[in-house]
Design an enzyme around this catalytic site. Structure first.
Site, PDB file in Angstrom:
ATOM      1  N   ASN A 194       0.877  -1.170   0.000  1.00 43.90           N
ATOM      2  CA  ASN A 194       0.000   0.000   0.000  1.00 43.90           C
ATOM      3  C   ASN A 194       0.916   1.221   0.000  1.00 43.90           C
ATOM      4  O   ASN A 194       1.510   1.542   1.016  1.00 43.90           O
ATOM      5  CB  ASN A 194      -0.892  -0.030   1.253  1.00 43.90           C
ATOM      6  CG  ASN A 194      -1.647   1.271   1.452  1.00 43.90           C
ATOM      7  OD1 ASN A 194      -1.790   2.065   0.523  1.00 43.90           O
ATOM      8  ND2 ASN A 194      -2.131   1.498   2.668  1.00 43.90           N
ATOM      9  N   LYS A 214       0.155   4.272  -0.297  1.00 44.18           N
ATOM     10  CA  LYS A 214      -0.433   5.500   0.259  1.00 44.18           C
ATOM     11  C   LYS A 214      -0.192   6.659  -0.729  1.00 44.18           C
ATOM     12  O   LYS A 214      -0.295   6.454  -1.938  1.00 44.18           O
ATOM     13  CB  LYS A 214       0.141   5.776   1.646  1.00 44.18           C
ATOM     14  CG  LYS A 214       0.053   4.533   2.534  1.00 44.18           C
ATOM     15  CD  LYS A 214       0.295   4.779   3.980  1.00 44.18           C
ATOM     16  CE  LYS A 214       0.143   3.460   4.733  1.00 44.18           C
ATOM     17  NZ  LYS A 214       0.176   3.618   6.182  1.00 44.18           N
ATOM     18  N   HIS A 220      -9.421   1.751   4.944  1.00 45.30           N
ATOM     19  CA  HIS A 220      -8.145   1.879   5.638  1.00 45.30           C
ATOM     20  C   HIS A 220      -8.312   2.863   6.801  1.00 45.30           C
ATOM     21  O   HIS A 220      -9.069   3.833   6.696  1.00 45.30           O
ATOM     22  CB  HIS A 220      -7.067   2.384   4.663  1.00 45.30           C
ATOM     23  CG  HIS A 220      -5.689   2.322   5.233  1.00 45.30           C
ATOM     24  ND1 HIS A 220      -5.228   3.278   6.113  1.00 45.30           N
ATOM     25  CD2 HIS A 220      -4.701   1.417   5.090  1.00 45.30           C
ATOM     26  CE1 HIS A 220      -3.993   2.954   6.477  1.00 45.30           C
ATOM     27  NE2 HIS A 220      -3.652   1.830   5.875  1.00 45.30           N
ATOM     28  N   GLU A 232      -6.562   5.207   7.835  1.00 46.87           N
ATOM     29  CA  GLU A 232      -6.289   6.616   7.499  1.00 46.87           C
ATOM     30  C   GLU A 232      -7.514   7.260   6.849  1.00 46.87           C
ATOM     31  O   GLU A 232      -7.798   8.434   7.064  1.00 46.87           O
ATOM     32  CB  GLU A 232      -5.041   6.704   6.603  1.00 46.87           C
ATOM     33  CG  GLU A 232      -3.773   6.481   7.417  1.00 46.87           C
ATOM     34  CD  GLU A 232      -2.620   5.851   6.652  1.00 46.87           C
ATOM     35  OE1 GLU A 232      -2.622   5.862   5.407  1.00 46.87           O
ATOM     36  OE2 GLU A 232      -1.706   5.321   7.323  1.00 46.87           O
ATOM     37  N   GLU A 273      -5.450  -4.653  10.638  1.00 41.67           N
ATOM     38  CA  GLU A 273      -4.401  -3.653  10.816  1.00 41.67           C
ATOM     39  C   GLU A 273      -4.642  -2.901  12.125  1.00 41.67           C
ATOM     40  O   GLU A 273      -5.407  -1.912  12.149  1.00 41.67           O
ATOM     41  CB  GLU A 273      -4.415  -2.649   9.652  1.00 41.67           C
ATOM     42  CG  GLU A 273      -4.117  -3.276   8.307  1.00 41.67           C
ATOM     43  CD  GLU A 273      -3.472  -2.271   7.356  1.00 41.67           C
ATOM     44  OE1 GLU A 273      -2.390  -2.581   6.844  1.00 41.67           O
ATOM     45  OE2 GLU A 273      -4.034  -1.182   7.140  1.00 41.67           O
ATOM     46  N   GLY A 307       2.685   2.297  10.732  1.00 43.51           N
ATOM     47  CA  GLY A 307       3.663   3.376  10.576  1.00 43.51           C
ATOM     48  C   GLY A 307       4.427   3.721  11.844  1.00 43.51           C
ATOM     49  O   GLY A 307       5.089   4.748  11.914  1.00 43.51           O
ATOM     50  N   SER A 354       3.406  -2.022  10.237  1.00 42.08           N
ATOM     51  CA  SER A 354       4.855  -2.096  10.422  1.00 42.08           C
ATOM     52  C   SER A 354       5.441  -3.461  10.042  1.00 42.08           C
ATOM     53  O   SER A 354       6.357  -3.951  10.708  1.00 42.08           O
ATOM     54  CB  SER A 354       5.242  -1.724  11.858  1.00 42.08           C
ATOM     55  OG  SER A 354       4.924  -0.374  12.118  1.00 42.08           O
TER      56      SER A 354
HETATM   57  P1  PGA Z   1       2.948   0.377   7.508  1.00 41.09           P
HETATM   58  O1  PGA Z   1       1.462   0.649   6.914  1.00 41.09           O
HETATM   59  O2  PGA Z   1       3.397  -0.936   6.947  1.00 41.09           O
HETATM   60  O3  PGA Z   1       3.757   1.529   7.032  1.00 41.09           O
HETATM   61  O4  PGA Z   1       2.796   0.328   9.001  1.00 41.09           O
HETATM   62  C1  PGA Z   1       0.550  -0.390   6.765  1.00 41.09           C
HETATM   63  C2  PGA Z   1      -0.747   0.118   6.197  1.00 41.09           C
HETATM   64  O5  PGA Z   1      -1.149   1.241   6.547  1.00 41.09           O
HETATM   65  O6  PGA Z   1      -1.397  -0.566   5.388  1.00 41.09           O
END
Ligand code: PGA
Length: 241
Positions: free
Chosen positions: A9, A11, A96, A98, A165, A171, A204
């Protein structure tokens, strides 16, 4: 049979030029990809067409990061399923954290998007997960069950991917303990009618821990943010041992 799906992903990262540079570096990583693994890259809208073209004939599928529930209309800033299909998209990330936290996405709009994606023939990747506060209060399970119940209303479980998640792991470098991720994913599966739904872990994920994550019996893949931006590192992830 549960399918193994390793997804990146991106982003809001990478221009088209950066996408092409990534593909060039990433292709050799696929040379010895074991059978039975699907690799997906969920990228910004402006990168979709060029990614589809440059990956044509490879084992990598292209994914988007959102889709609207109407096919056309006055919805400034949104994108529809037919538009995504036209540029070779097969998967789409929906709900997601976010989008839920920063852009007002609700369980109801998540559900609309899921159903529209499926109706058009896209495979949705539904993201669920709890905040740190919810986890500390012992509410992780109930929050996730509610997200599933509301999100999956009227959704066909034969064409679905779910990503667990935990928000506190996204992140942050604070990966969820693999046995705990396995436990939650087992609980998610117990709530589904179709036990063969692919359920990923996300938050992560790093090359250093991918083997341990994929060794867990309930975990069918990963959704990778930061570590999917670098071809060598993501190559190590898709080639987990
Ligand atoms: P990350 O993000 O691997 O940077 O923690 C995962 C995600 O948001 O899908």
């Amino acid at each position: 049979m549960r399918k193994i799906i390793l997804a990146g992903n991106w982003k809001m990262f990478k221009t088209q030029a950066e996408t092409l540079a990534f593909v060039q570096d990433f292709k050799p990583e696929l040379d010895e990809l074991p059978e039975g693994r699907e690799v997906v890259l969920c990228v910004p809208f402006t990168d979709l067409a060029i990614l589809s073209k440059s990956l044509h004939g490879s084992q990598v599928s292209v994914g988007a990061q959102n889709v609207h529930w109407e096919e056309t209309g006055a919805f400034t800033g949104e994108i529809s399923a037919p538009m995504l299909l036209e540029v070779g998209v097969r998967y789409v990330v929906i709900g997601h954290s976010e989008r839920r936290q920063l852009f007002g996405e609700t369980d109801e709009t998540v559900n609309f998007r899921l159903r529209a994606a499926q109706k058009a023939g896209l495979v949705p990747i539904l993201c669920v997960g709890e905040t740190k506060l919810q986890r500390d209060r012992g509410e992780a399970e109930s929050v996730i069950f509610q997200q599933l119940k509301a999100g999956l209303m009227g959704v066909d479980q034969a064409s679905l991917v779910i990503a667990y998640e935990p928000i506190w792991a996204i992140g942050t470098g604070d990966t969820c303990a693999t046995d705990e991720a396995n436990r939650i994913i087992g609980l998610i599966r117990s709530r589904l009618d179709n036990k063969d739904v692919t359920i990923q872990y996300g938050g992560s994920v790093k090359p250093e821990i991918i083997d341990e994550i994929m060794a867990q019996p309930e975990i069918d893949g990963v959704l990778v943010g930061g570590a999917s931006l670098e071809a060598k590192g993501f190559g190590r992830i898709v080639n987990y041992k």
